[in-house]
Design an enzyme around this catalytic site. Structure first.
Site, PDB file in Angstrom:
ATOM      1  N   GLN A 130      12.557   2.047   4.025  1.00 49.19           N
ATOM      2  CA  GLN A 130      12.176   0.896   4.849  1.00 49.19           C
ATOM      3  C   GLN A 130      13.062  -0.306   4.535  1.00 49.19           C
ATOM      4  O   GLN A 130      13.019  -0.830   3.419  1.00 49.19           O
ATOM      5  CB  GLN A 130      10.716   0.531   4.555  1.00 49.19           C
ATOM      6  CG  GLN A 130      10.215  -0.690   5.309  1.00 49.19           C
ATOM      7  CD  GLN A 130       8.828  -1.100   4.859  1.00 49.19           C
ATOM      8  OE1 GLN A 130       8.476  -0.918   3.694  1.00 49.19           O
ATOM      9  NE2 GLN A 130       8.045  -1.645   5.756  1.00 49.19           N
ATOM     10  N   GLY A 131      13.851  -0.750   5.495  1.00 42.95           N
ATOM     11  CA  GLY A 131      14.733  -1.903   5.294  1.00 42.95           C
ATOM     12  C   GLY A 131      14.161  -3.156   5.940  1.00 42.95           C
ATOM     13  O   GLY A 131      14.572  -3.521   7.053  1.00 42.95           O
ATOM     14  N   TYR A 132      13.234  -3.790   5.258  1.00 48.37           N
ATOM     15  CA  TYR A 132      12.635  -5.038   5.759  1.00 48.37           C
ATOM     16  C   TYR A 132      13.071  -6.224   4.892  1.00 48.37           C
ATOM     17  O   TYR A 132      13.764  -7.124   5.351  1.00 48.37           O
ATOM     18  CB  TYR A 132      11.103  -4.937   5.720  1.00 48.37           C
ATOM     19  CG  TYR A 132      10.432  -4.341   6.940  1.00 48.37           C
ATOM     20  CD1 TYR A 132      11.043  -3.362   7.710  1.00 48.37           C
ATOM     21  CD2 TYR A 132       9.150  -4.735   7.308  1.00 48.37           C
ATOM     22  CE1 TYR A 132      10.411  -2.814   8.807  1.00 48.37           C
ATOM     23  CE2 TYR A 132       8.502  -4.195   8.409  1.00 48.37           C
ATOM     24  CZ  TYR A 132       9.134  -3.235   9.154  1.00 48.37           C
ATOM     25  OH  TYR A 132       8.491  -2.694  10.243  1.00 48.37           O
ATOM     26  N   SER A 133      12.649  -6.205   3.597  1.00 48.42           N
ATOM     27  CA  SER A 133      12.805  -7.399   2.745  1.00 48.42           C
ATOM     28  C   SER A 133      14.265  -7.701   2.441  1.00 48.42           C
ATOM     29  O   SER A 133      15.096  -6.798   2.316  1.00 48.42           O
ATOM     30  CB  SER A 133      12.078  -7.186   1.412  1.00 48.42           C
ATOM     31  OG  SER A 133      10.749  -6.823   1.635  1.00 48.42           O
ATOM     32  N   SER A 165      12.378   0.750  -1.285  1.00 45.95           N
ATOM     33  CA  SER A 165      11.824   1.845  -2.081  1.00 45.95           C
ATOM     34  C   SER A 165      12.543   3.151  -1.792  1.00 45.95           C
ATOM     35  O   SER A 165      12.705   3.532  -0.625  1.00 45.95           O
ATOM     36  CB  SER A 165      10.336   2.034  -1.785  1.00 45.95           C
ATOM     37  OG  SER A 165       9.609   0.908  -2.176  1.00 45.95           O
ATOM     38  N   GLU A 248       1.640   0.664   7.475  1.00 50.77           N
ATOM     39  CA  GLU A 248       1.975   0.634   6.045  1.00 50.77           C
ATOM     40  C   GLU A 248       0.791   0.131   5.217  1.00 50.77           C
ATOM     41  O   GLU A 248       0.452   0.698   4.187  1.00 50.77           O
ATOM     42  CB  GLU A 248       3.198  -0.279   5.815  1.00 50.77           C
ATOM     43  CG  GLU A 248       3.572  -0.353   4.345  1.00 50.77           C
ATOM     44  CD  GLU A 248       4.781  -1.241   4.060  1.00 50.77           C
ATOM     45  OE1 GLU A 248       5.237  -1.948   4.968  1.00 50.77           O
ATOM     46  OE2 GLU A 248       5.251  -1.216   2.916  1.00 50.77           O
ATOM     47  N   GLU A 386      -1.815 -12.819  -1.196  1.00 50.59           N
ATOM     48  CA  GLU A 386      -2.001 -14.154  -0.595  1.00 50.59           C
ATOM     49  C   GLU A 386      -1.723 -14.094   0.907  1.00 50.59           C
ATOM     50  O   GLU A 386      -2.445 -14.682   1.714  1.00 50.59           O
ATOM     51  CB  GLU A 386      -1.057 -15.177  -1.258  1.00 50.59           C
ATOM     52  CG  GLU A 386      -1.389 -15.535  -2.693  1.00 50.59           C
ATOM     53  CD  GLU A 386      -0.934 -14.464  -3.689  1.00 50.59           C
ATOM     54  OE1 GLU A 386      -0.172 -13.556  -3.307  1.00 50.59           O
ATOM     55  OE2 GLU A 386      -1.368 -14.534  -4.858  1.00 50.59           O
TER      56      GLU A 386
HETATM   57  C1  LIG Z   1       6.631  -1.804  -5.510  1.00 52.08           C
HETATM   58  C2  LIG Z   1       7.277  -2.496  -4.325  1.00 52.08           C
HETATM   59  C3  LIG Z   1       7.854  -1.743  -3.322  1.00 52.08           C
HETATM   60  C4  LIG Z   1       8.467  -2.381  -2.230  1.00 52.08           C
HETATM   61  N1  LIG Z   1       9.080  -1.600  -1.285  1.00 52.08           N
HETATM   62  C5  LIG Z   1       9.719  -2.186  -0.251  1.00 52.08           C
HETATM   63  C6  LIG Z   1      10.439  -1.404   0.716  1.00 52.08           C
HETATM   64  O1  LIG Z   1      10.477  -0.170   0.638  1.00 52.08           O
HETATM   65  N2  LIG Z   1      11.077  -2.031   1.706  1.00 52.08           N
HETATM   66  C7  LIG Z   1      11.055  -3.389   1.847  1.00 52.08           C
HETATM   67  O2  LIG Z   1      11.641  -3.899   2.808  1.00 52.08           O
HETATM   68  N3  LIG Z   1      10.411  -4.184   0.941  1.00 52.08           N
HETATM   69  C8  LIG Z   1       9.742  -3.607  -0.104  1.00 52.08           C
HETATM   70  N4  LIG Z   1       9.089  -4.388  -1.045  1.00 52.08           N
HETATM   71  C9  LIG Z   1       9.172  -5.855  -0.935  1.00 52.08           C
HETATM   72  C10 LIG Z   1       7.868  -6.534  -0.565  1.00 52.08           C
HETATM   73  O3  LIG Z   1       7.533  -6.296   0.782  1.00 52.08           O
HETATM   74  C11 LIG Z   1       8.035  -8.025  -0.863  1.00 52.08           C
HETATM   75  O4  LIG Z   1       8.207  -8.144  -2.273  1.00 52.08           O
HETATM   76  C12 LIG Z   1       6.841  -8.832  -0.426  1.00 52.08           C
HETATM   77  O5  LIG Z   1       6.762  -8.884   0.975  1.00 52.08           O
HETATM   78  C13 LIG Z   1       6.892 -10.276  -0.990  1.00 52.08           C
HETATM   79  O6  LIG Z   1       8.105 -10.886  -0.712  1.00 52.08           O
HETATM   80  P1  LIG Z   1       8.949 -11.619  -1.886  1.00 52.08           P
HETATM   81  O7  LIG Z   1       9.073 -10.643  -3.015  1.00 52.08           O
HETATM   82  O8  LIG Z   1      10.176 -12.146  -1.276  1.00 52.08           O
HETATM   83  O9  LIG Z   1       8.005 -12.788  -2.407  1.00 52.08           O
HETATM   84  P2  LIG Z   1       7.853 -14.242  -1.745  1.00 52.08           P
HETATM   85  O10 LIG Z   1       7.662 -14.089  -0.280  1.00 52.08           O
HETATM   86  O11 LIG Z   1       8.981 -15.096  -2.207  1.00 52.08           O
HETATM   87  O12 LIG Z   1       6.507 -14.743  -2.385  1.00 52.08           O
HETATM   88  C14 LIG Z   1       6.447 -15.333  -3.692  1.00 52.08           C
HETATM   89  C15 LIG Z   1       5.009 -15.792  -3.941  1.00 52.08           C
HETATM   90  O13 LIG Z   1       4.642 -16.804  -2.979  1.00 52.08           O
HETATM   91  C16 LIG Z   1       3.454 -16.432  -2.285  1.00 52.08           C
HETATM   92  N5  LIG Z   1       3.512 -16.853  -0.897  1.00 52.08           N
HETATM   93  C17 LIG Z   1       4.578 -16.734  -0.055  1.00 52.08           C
HETATM   94  N6  LIG Z   1       4.264 -17.212   1.169  1.00 52.08           N
HETATM   95  C18 LIG Z   1       2.976 -17.629   1.110  1.00 52.08           C
HETATM   96  C19 LIG Z   1       2.074 -18.207   2.057  1.00 52.08           C
HETATM   97  N7  LIG Z   1       2.444 -18.446   3.319  1.00 52.08           N
HETATM   98  N8  LIG Z   1       0.824 -18.524   1.634  1.00 52.08           N
HETATM   99  C20 LIG Z   1       0.415 -18.276   0.356  1.00 52.08           C
HETATM  100  N9  LIG Z   1       1.237 -17.723  -0.591  1.00 52.08           N
HETATM  101  C21 LIG Z   1       2.492 -17.406  -0.221  1.00 52.08           C
HETATM  102  C22 LIG Z   1       3.409 -14.926  -2.387  1.00 52.08           C
HETATM  103  O14 LIG Z   1       2.078 -14.440  -2.250  1.00 52.08           O
HETATM  104  C23 LIG Z   1       3.975 -14.667  -3.777  1.00 52.08           C
HETATM  105  O15 LIG Z   1       2.971 -14.807  -4.748  1.00 52.08           O
HETATM  106  C24 LIG Z   1       8.473  -3.785  -2.143  1.00 52.08           C
HETATM  107  C25 LIG Z   1       7.870  -4.548  -3.155  1.00 52.08           C
HETATM  108  C26 LIG Z   1       7.279  -3.919  -4.247  1.00 52.08           C
HETATM  109  C27 LIG Z   1       6.648  -4.765  -5.337  1.00 52.08           C
END
Ligand SMILES: Cc1cc2nc3c(=O)[nH]c(=O)nc-3n(C[C@H](O)[C@H](O)[C@H](O)COP(=O)(O)OP(=O)(O)OC[C@H]3O[C@@H](n4cnc5c(N)ncnc54)[C@H](O)[C@@H]3O)c2cc1C
Length: 401
Positions: A130-133, A165, A248, A386
């Site tokens: 999955q290429g999202y983040s 992942s 998902e 959150e």
């Molecule tokens: C085990 C694991 C597997 C993953 N696998 C994939 C994958 O296969 N493909 C993929 O694309 N991504 C994947 N991810 C990424 C995951 O989707 C992101 O880590 C997640 O969406 C959070 O984004 P971020 O890490 O940039 O944190 P940020 O968005 O920077 O958030 C940082 C903190 O701020 C808080 N926050 C942010 N915005 C708000 C808001 N509006 N209100 C309140 N709080 C807020 C968050 O809750 C968090 O605590 C994976 C992550 C993990 C841990």
């Protein structure tokens, strides 16, 4: 004999007689098989087991038959899972193809796209990532910057994804890319599928606190995708991306909420209670420590209630209902339940869970320590807790911004 009875009889004949005859040895209930071009085999027979099940549509029991699925109704699908459990057999195949991109293609794909990709998912031939983040687009996913430029019947892709992942094990990626940098940020996003086995795609594994490297950074340098693999049209990717997140989040809640030892088949008995009896002892026929006994009982009840709720939701999905914002409830509850379960398992094992490597600890105790650390990520992956609370507040409860 009713239709349901004859379905069960036919299935049992296949599972109890034909499968053992063809395979000799059947795979045990533990160990997931993800398929793909370079498959990892949890058991020597895993691949063949998957192929035999796929030939009957049983890797995707409820998908339509024309795309390789089993075409089963919800009663039949329940019977299938119950028979697997009774015989101690694993699910034949797991992965993001079955749980994420497959259901999304069924909803948004053209006939040609469904016929091209779904049968390969069913047969376990292609493993998906999955290429999202991206480094600057996680919770605020619509801010993504990795770009796809249309050049004839191809798209030229540049930029970076992160936390992908199993990107190092995957064959194809489904992802969202920016095809238009002007206007509202959600409107310039396109959802597409691309083959990762090409020079323009580089993956670098990231090591986690648990010691494992389940996810990667993914870099694109003039990588190519075909315009025929754009899903739902250029600039309409945000709608597809959100729908996939619904699948998902339901899947994550389901997998992590399902109970210890229940990730593959649903193991009989209560693994938490068994662990408690083993490490704490038994007094008057009950788990010796009353406080921990109480926590085991509470989590066991919560697991049961959650399993019944997700079962109800799965039934309504099979009846045609699409996952909506309520999938955030499953995601948050299932992942927090899993974290509570791991905390409890640490308490039950006590000092036996202080090990990292080397002697003095059993292998399963070392695995438990690492699994507990891995579970910390559950409330981040698939959208943080959150963010789920925000969605529930706004779209389920209708609270103001
Ligand atoms: C085990 C694991 C597997 C993953 N696998 C994939 C994958 O296969 N493909 C993929 O694309 N991504 C994947 N991810 C990424 C995951 O989707 C992101 O880590 C997640 O969406 C959070 O984004 P971020 O890490 O940039 O944190 P940020 O968005 O920077 O958030 C940082 C903190 O701020 C808080 N926050 C942010 N915005 C708000 C808001 N509006 N209100 C309140 N709080 C807020 C968050 O809750 C968090 O605590 C994976 C992550 C993990 C841990």
């Amino acid at each position: 004999m009713t239709d349901v009875e004859s379905f069960r009889a036919e299935l049992v004949k296949f599972l109890e007689h034909e499968l053992p005859t063809q395979l000799g040895e059947l795979p045990p209930p533990t160990g997931d098989y993800w398929g793909g071009r370079k498959p990892e085999l949890p058991h020597p027979m895993s691949r063949r087991y998957c192929e035999l099940m796929a030939a009957r549509g049983l890797t995707a029991p409820t998908w339509p038959k024309e795309y390789g699925g089993g075409g089963l109704g919800k009663e039949q699908a329940k019977i299938f899972l119950a028979e697997l459990r009774r015989l101690g057999l694993p699910l034949p195949l797991v992965g993001f193809g079955l749980s994420m991109i497959g259901p999304t293609l069924l909803q948004f794909g053209t006939e040609a796209q469904k016929r091209e990709h779904l049968p390969k998912i069913v047969r376990g031939e292609i493993r998906w990532a999955q290429g999202y983040s991206e480094p600057n687009a996680g919770s605020d996913l619509a801010s993504l910057a990795a770009s796809a430029r249309i050049a004839g019947d191809e798209l030229v892709i540049n930029g970076q994804k992160i936390w992908t992942s199993y990107a190092d094990k995957a064959d194809w990626m489904f992802g969202i890319f920016r095809t238009d940098a002007g206007g509202k940020k959600q409107e310039g996003i396109t959802f597409l599928l691309l083959d990762m086995a090409q020079a323009g795609v580089e993956v670098r594994p990231i090591k986690l606190i648990s010691g494992a490297s389940p996810f990667c950074e993914t870099f694109f340098t003039d990588a190519r995708a075909h315009t025929k693999d754009i899903i739902f049209g250029i600039g309409k990717g945000w709608t597809v991306a959100k729908a996939l997140l619904g699948h998902e989040r339901t899947m994550i809640g389901d997998v992590f909420g399902a109970g210890a030892g229940a990730r593959n088949t649903v193991t009989a008995g209560n693994p938490l209670a068994e662990l408690a009896r083993e490490y704490l002892g038994v007094r008057d026929g009950r788990i010796a420590d009353p406080v921990l006994r109480d926590r085991v009982a509470q989590i066991s009840m919560d697991e049961r209630c959650f399993a019944l709720t997700t079962q109800r939701s799965a039934d309504s999905l099979k009846a045609g209902h699409k996952p909506g914002p309520e999938s955030s409830i499953f995601k948050i509850y299932g992942t927090e339940l899993n974290q509570r379960r791991h905390e409890l398992m640490l308490s039950l094992r006590g000092p036996a869970c202080l090990g990292w490597e080397g002697q003095g600890f059993e292998e399963r105790e070392l695995v438990q320590t690492r699994d507990w650390l891995r579970s910390r990520g559950n409330s981040i992956e698939g959208g943080t807790s959150e963010v789920q609370l925000n969605i529930i507040a706004k779209h389920v409860l209708g609270l103001p911004d």
